[in-house]
Scaffold this motif. Structure first.
Motif, short mmCIF file in Angstrom:
data_model
loop_
_atom_site.label_atom_id
_atom_site.label_comp_id
_atom_site.label_asym_id
_atom_site.label_seq_id
_atom_site.Cartn_x
_atom_site.Cartn_y
_atom_site.Cartn_z
N LYS C 37 -1.21 2.84 7.53
CA LYS C 37 -2.61 2.59 7.09
C LYS C 37 -3.31 3.34 6.27
CE LYS C 37 -4.07 -0.27 11.03
NZ LYS C 37 -5.03 -0.28 12.31
N PHE C 38 -3.09 4.85 5.92
CA PHE C 38 -3.68 5.52 5.36
C PHE C 38 -3.70 5.37 3.89
CE2 PHE C 38 0.20 7.76 4.63
CZ PHE C 38 0.26 8.25 3.48
N GLU C 39 -2.74 4.67 3.38
CA GLU C 39 -2.68 4.17 1.85
C GLU C 39 -3.80 3.11 1.53
OE1 GLU C 39 1.58 3.67 2.61
OE2 GLU C 39 1.75 4.43 0.58
N GLY C 40 -4.19 2.50 2.55
CA GLY C 40 -5.36 1.30 2.07
C GLY C 40 -4.55 0.03 1.85
N ILE C 41 -3.21 0.03 2.32
CA ILE C 41 -2.82 -1.42 2.62
C ILE C 41 -3.14 -2.12 3.97
CG2 ILE C 41 -0.41 -2.68 2.58
CD1 ILE C 41 -1.10 -1.55 -0.13
N LYS C 42 -3.52 -3.40 3.55
CA LYS C 42 -4.27 -3.88 4.91
C LYS C 42 -3.09 -4.91 5.12
CE LYS C 42 -8.99 -3.43 4.16
NZ LYS C 42 -8.71 -2.67 2.85
N ILE C 43 -2.49 -5.00 6.42
CA ILE C 43 -1.42 -6.09 6.89
C ILE C 43 -2.30 -6.58 8.00
CG2 ILE C 43 0.65 -6.51 7.71
CD1 ILE C 43 0.56 -5.29 5.14
N LYS C 44 -2.49 -8.11 7.74
CA LYS C 44 -3.07 -8.89 9.03
C LYS C 44 -2.13 -9.44 9.72
CE LYS C 44 -6.84 -10.20 5.98
NZ LYS C 44 -6.82 -10.98 4.74
N ASP C 45 -0.88 -9.79 9.34
CA ASP C 45 0.05 -10.41 10.19
C ASP C 45 1.56 -9.85 9.67
OD1 ASP C 45 1.59 -12.20 11.74
OD2 ASP C 45 1.33 -13.90 10.56
N TRP C 46 1.97 -8.92 10.64
CA TRP C 46 3.39 -8.51 10.21
C TRP C 46 4.46 -9.33 10.44
CZ3 TRP C 46 4.71 -3.80 8.33
CH2 TRP C 46 3.79 -2.83 8.23
N ASP C 47 4.15 -10.39 11.30
CA ASP C 47 5.23 -11.46 11.57
C ASP C 47 5.62 -12.54 10.14
OD1 ASP C 47 6.04 -10.58 13.84
OD2 ASP C 47 5.07 -12.12 15.05
N SER C 183 7.56 11.66 -0.41
CA SER C 183 6.43 12.38 0.11
C SER C 183 5.34 11.53 0.09
CB SER C 183 6.12 13.73 -0.31
OG SER C 183 6.00 13.55 -1.99
N ALA C 184 5.14 10.11 -0.31
CA ALA C 184 4.33 9.24 -0.30
C ALA C 184 4.44 8.54 0.82
CB ALA C 184 4.30 8.36 -1.53
N GLY C 185 3.45 7.66 1.34
CA GLY C 185 3.34 7.03 2.18
C GLY C 185 4.35 5.68 2.40
N PRO C 186 4.48 5.04 3.41
CA PRO C 186 5.61 4.12 3.35
C PRO C 186 5.70 2.94 2.58
CG PRO C 186 4.21 3.88 5.48
CD PRO C 186 3.64 5.24 4.73
N PHE C 187 4.48 2.49 2.21
CA PHE C 187 4.19 1.35 1.23
C PHE C 187 4.55 1.76 0.03
CE2 PHE C 187 2.03 -0.40 5.00
CZ PHE C 187 2.62 -1.70 5.07
N GLU C 188 4.08 2.96 -0.51
CA GLU C 188 4.39 3.33 -1.70
C GLU C 188 5.75 3.63 -1.87
OE1 GLU C 188 2.08 6.77 -3.38
OE2 GLU C 188 3.45 6.93 -5.10
N PHE C 189 6.54 4.21 -0.72
CA PHE C 189 7.88 4.56 -0.98
C PHE C 189 8.61 3.15 -1.04
CE2 PHE C 189 12.01 4.52 1.08
CZ PHE C 189 12.52 5.82 0.46
N LEU C 190 8.16 2.22 -0.38
CA LEU C 190 8.92 0.98 -0.54
C LEU C 190 8.89 0.49 -2.07
CD1 LEU C 190 8.09 -0.74 2.98
CD2 LEU C 190 10.42 -0.34 1.90
#
Lengths: 120, 89, 506
Positions: C37-47, C183-190
């Motif tokens: 969450k810390f990167e600011g990416i908002k996910i409403k529905d992971w499914d 060393s970035a967050g998961p969404f930036e890594f992806l």
């Protein structure tokens, strides 16, 4: 802008701060229009080194093998230090004429552009 | 202008029937040969049909067997039991 | 008798990725998944995330086992039958050395980072995809190490690739690239690895290079390369899906993703300049030029991709126009770097022969004869006179990409592009506006750059002389480094070839 980090107030170690270089300043030199020297050269110079030493010892050692070197008219050379026009004083120390840690000194040698004017 | 989708397959015995099926089922496809690989481009949309490949190899081909021959692709993918589709929207 | 209908792909995939998760109660979900969450990416529905390949574990194991069987049959046979003797020329191996010391350790890093994501993404679908990719990347590292082990028996520079990866000046380029991503967050890594690198740019690394390996008789590399590439197709697809997923979940994600695309396009593009050099200068038999590969894979395929993403409000990456302006020069600029610093490298460079120059001239009609041929000829003249050119001073490095600052102004290929920023009372230097922007956005991160030249001057690399530093790198002096002409490798190769092609009797 600031980095977005998991930890508030994240900051990193400044790895190239001047204190880490044992009293030297990193100084970059670049001979324009001679790209057979692929990039500017980096040296650790003592800040009280006179500019004359750079001129007489450093530059010929590292650039002297180029066929254009012997033909430089030193009175016509144009210099910039960190982007500003610059008139060096050979007798004065680097620190006394505007150099600082990680300064970039570029110089142009009019009329000389490497083999076949290729800027090499 | 319709942009190309693209799929690149290995140039192997396993891949050749797939390449044949693609060229037959996608008349607009163009095939380019490179050492050890084949790149197929097609405007907008390209389909790999399970039936077409199965017919050529004489047994039931699983669409996911495509993974064994695939090198790279370009386009949005939609895959199910009957076909593999590559398309730009 | 009615045949029991097999379960369809969609159904099998749904069973694997849906309904197995639960909301945790002993600990809040945000503590169980602390990173997404810390990167600011908002996910409403992971499914809403769905793998278009719908690969299930049973299918994954089945196909991967099949790929491994094929791959090891080839590598084993290559090794048993002295496959290295079928190479076009030993010079070709410089490209392989650069690949195996520069890229293979990144495969292992990718394995680690995707394992991390496979634990820490909140949705089961992307977690499964990340776990599969983690296993793929481990497989890639292993197969490449097996290939290294064969070449290491006969050739120089392969003996300590992981140690070199952590220390050698030019290997800090790929190493710092990946460390930056990891060393970035998961969404930036992806976005960095799965989308920008794997989807947008990896074709430029693997496809022409592996096809080039095939053309140059390197069966081992072509086999691990294409076996890995079949996994890459899945990774690329993950990359594109992740981007679309983020963009569809919340409008607020768009500018964050755009900035990451801008950053990682440029980071990846700079890294690939090394590949440009390999393609244009190191393959004895050439497939296509860097410029042709750039046009095919970035301008054409990337163009179609970004046209497709425009519906989400995404535009092509910033400075893609600069990259296109540079397409007829970066390979030459990078070759110049390695030619003159080959005394400090774990591979060889050489004076380019006439046929090769003619090819370069044909492929680069606007730049080669004017800018680079005279340079190569001057160097050849110096070498013939017994003064082969080695640059005995160390180069200025870009703070962001860490490549020696040998790239030129976007609109002037004869002038070095110098950019700099002031931060916290210090000056930082960059090779391009792209690299400067990246620093300016996150200076706290890049002030930590481990720049090899500065580290040498700080006394952290084994000593003050070039020899000390090279020993600290674990390079064998006079064997691994220096010009190809006169190297032990050249002598060995010539002996082998002389034995294979006896001189015809008069």
């Amino acid at each position: 802008m600031a980095v977005v980090a998991l930890k508030d107030g994240y900051t990193g170690e400044v790895r190239d701060r001047v204190e880490n270089f044992h009293g030297n300043w990193v100084t970059y030199l670049h001979w324009e229009d001679h790209l057979s020297f692929c990039a500017a050269l980096a040296f650790p110079f003592p800040p009280d080194m006179p500019f004359g030493a750079l001129l007489e010892e450093v530059l010929p050692t590292y650039y002297g093998m180029h066929p254009d070197w012997a033909n430089i008219d030193w009175s016509a050379v144009r210099w910039t230090l960190d982007g500003q026009d610059f008139t060096p004083d050979p007798a004065k120390a680097l620190k006394d004429q505007g150099f600082h840690h990680k300064s970039l000194l570029r110089f142009w040698t009019p009329g000389l552009k490497g083999p076949a004017d290729s800027c090499s | 202008m319709t942009r190309n989708v693209s799929i690149t397959l290995q140039n192997t015995a396993d891949a050749r029937p797939i390449i044949e099926a693609i060229t037959e089922d996608n008349p607009e496809a163009t095939v380019a040969d490179f050492p050890s690989m084949v790149k197929i481009d097609c405007p907008g949309r390209l389909v790999v049909k399970q039936d077409s490949v199965s017919e050529r190899i004489g047994r039931e081909w699983d669409v996911q067997e495509l993974h064994l021959s695939l090198i790279t692709l370009s386009g949005n993918i939609d895959e199910d039991d009957d076909q593999f589709v590559l398309a730009w929207t | 008798m009615a045949k029991k209908k097999k379960m369809g792909l969609k159904q099998k995939y749904a069973l694997l990725t849906r309904g197995l998760d639960w909301e945790t109660t002993y600990q809040p979900m945000d503590k169980v998944f602390p990173y997404d969450k810390f990167e600011g990416i908002k996910i409403k529905d992971w499914d809403a995330w769905e793998d278009p390949f719908r690969l299930t574990m049973d299918a994954y194991w089945k196909f991967q086992a099949e790929k491994e069987r094929k791959l090891y049959a080839v590598i084993d046979s290559f090794s048993q039958n002295n496959g290295h003797l079928g190479l076009t020329d030993a010079r070709y191996l410089s490209a392989v050395k650069l690949f195996l010391t520069g890229v293979s350790p990144l495969e292992y890093m990718a394995h680690r980072q995707f394992a991390h994501l496979g634990r820490h993404l909140r949705g089961a679908g992307p977690r499964v995809a990340a776990q599969m990719q983690s296993l793929d990347e481990l497989r890639h590292a292993q197969t490449q190490i097996h290939t290294i082990s064969h070449y290491n028996r006969y050739f120089d520079g392969f003996h300590d690739w992981q140690h070199m990866h952590d220390r050698v000046w030019y290997l800090s380029v790929p190493k710092s690239f990946f460390d930056d991503a990891a060393s970035a967050g998961p969404f930036e890594f992806l976005t960095s690895i799965s989308f920008s690198f794997e989807y947008v740019l990896t074709n430029l690394l693997f496809v022409p290079f592996m096809s080039g390996a095939a053309y140059n008789g390197d069966l081992a590399t072509v086999t691990f390369g294409f076996s890995a590439q079949s996994d890459e197709s899945r990774h690329m697809t993950l990359g594109l899906e992740v981007i679309k997923f983020m963009l569809e979940q919340d409008e607020g994600n768009v500018p964050i993703v755009q900035r990451w695309i801008d950053k990682w396009f440029w980071r990846g593009y700079r890294l690939l300049s090394l590949v440009g050099m390999m393609m244009d200068y190191m393959l004895p038999k050439k497939i296509m030029s860097w410029q042709e590969a750039w046009e095919m894979y970035f301008e054409e395929q990337g163009g179609a991709l970004f046209e497709d993403l425009a519906r989400y409000g995404i535009r092509p990456p910033k400075y893609h126009d600069v990259a296109s302006k540079e397409k007829d020069r970066i390979s030459h600029e990078v070759w110049a770097i390695f030619y003159q610093y080959t005394h400090a490298a774990g591979f060889h460079t050489w004076d380019v022969d006439e046929a090769h120059k003619a090819w370069l001239s044909e492929k680069y009609p606007n730049t080669f004869d004017k800018l680079y041929r005279p340079r190569l000829e001057m160097w050849k003249g110096m070498a013939d006179a017994g003064n082969r050119f080695y640059n005995n001073a160390l180069p200025q490095l870009c703070t962001t990409c860490q490549i020696p600052m040998g790239f030129t102004e976007p609109d002037d290929p004869s002038t070095i592009c110098f950019r700099s920023s002031e931060y916290g009372g210090d000056t930082y230097h960059f090779c391009s506006d792209g690299c400067k922007d990246i620093f300016d956005h996150e200076p706290e991160k890049y002030v930590q750059s481990w720049l090899p030249v500065h580290q040498i001057y700080q006394g952290n690399c084994g000593g003050a002389s070039v020899e000390d530093v090279l020993k600290w790198y674990h390079l064998n002096l006079g064997t691994d480094n220096m010009a190809y002409e006169g190297s032990p490798e050249q002598k060995l190769w010539s002996q082998w070839m002389a034995g294979r092609h006896p001189v015809a009797a008069e």
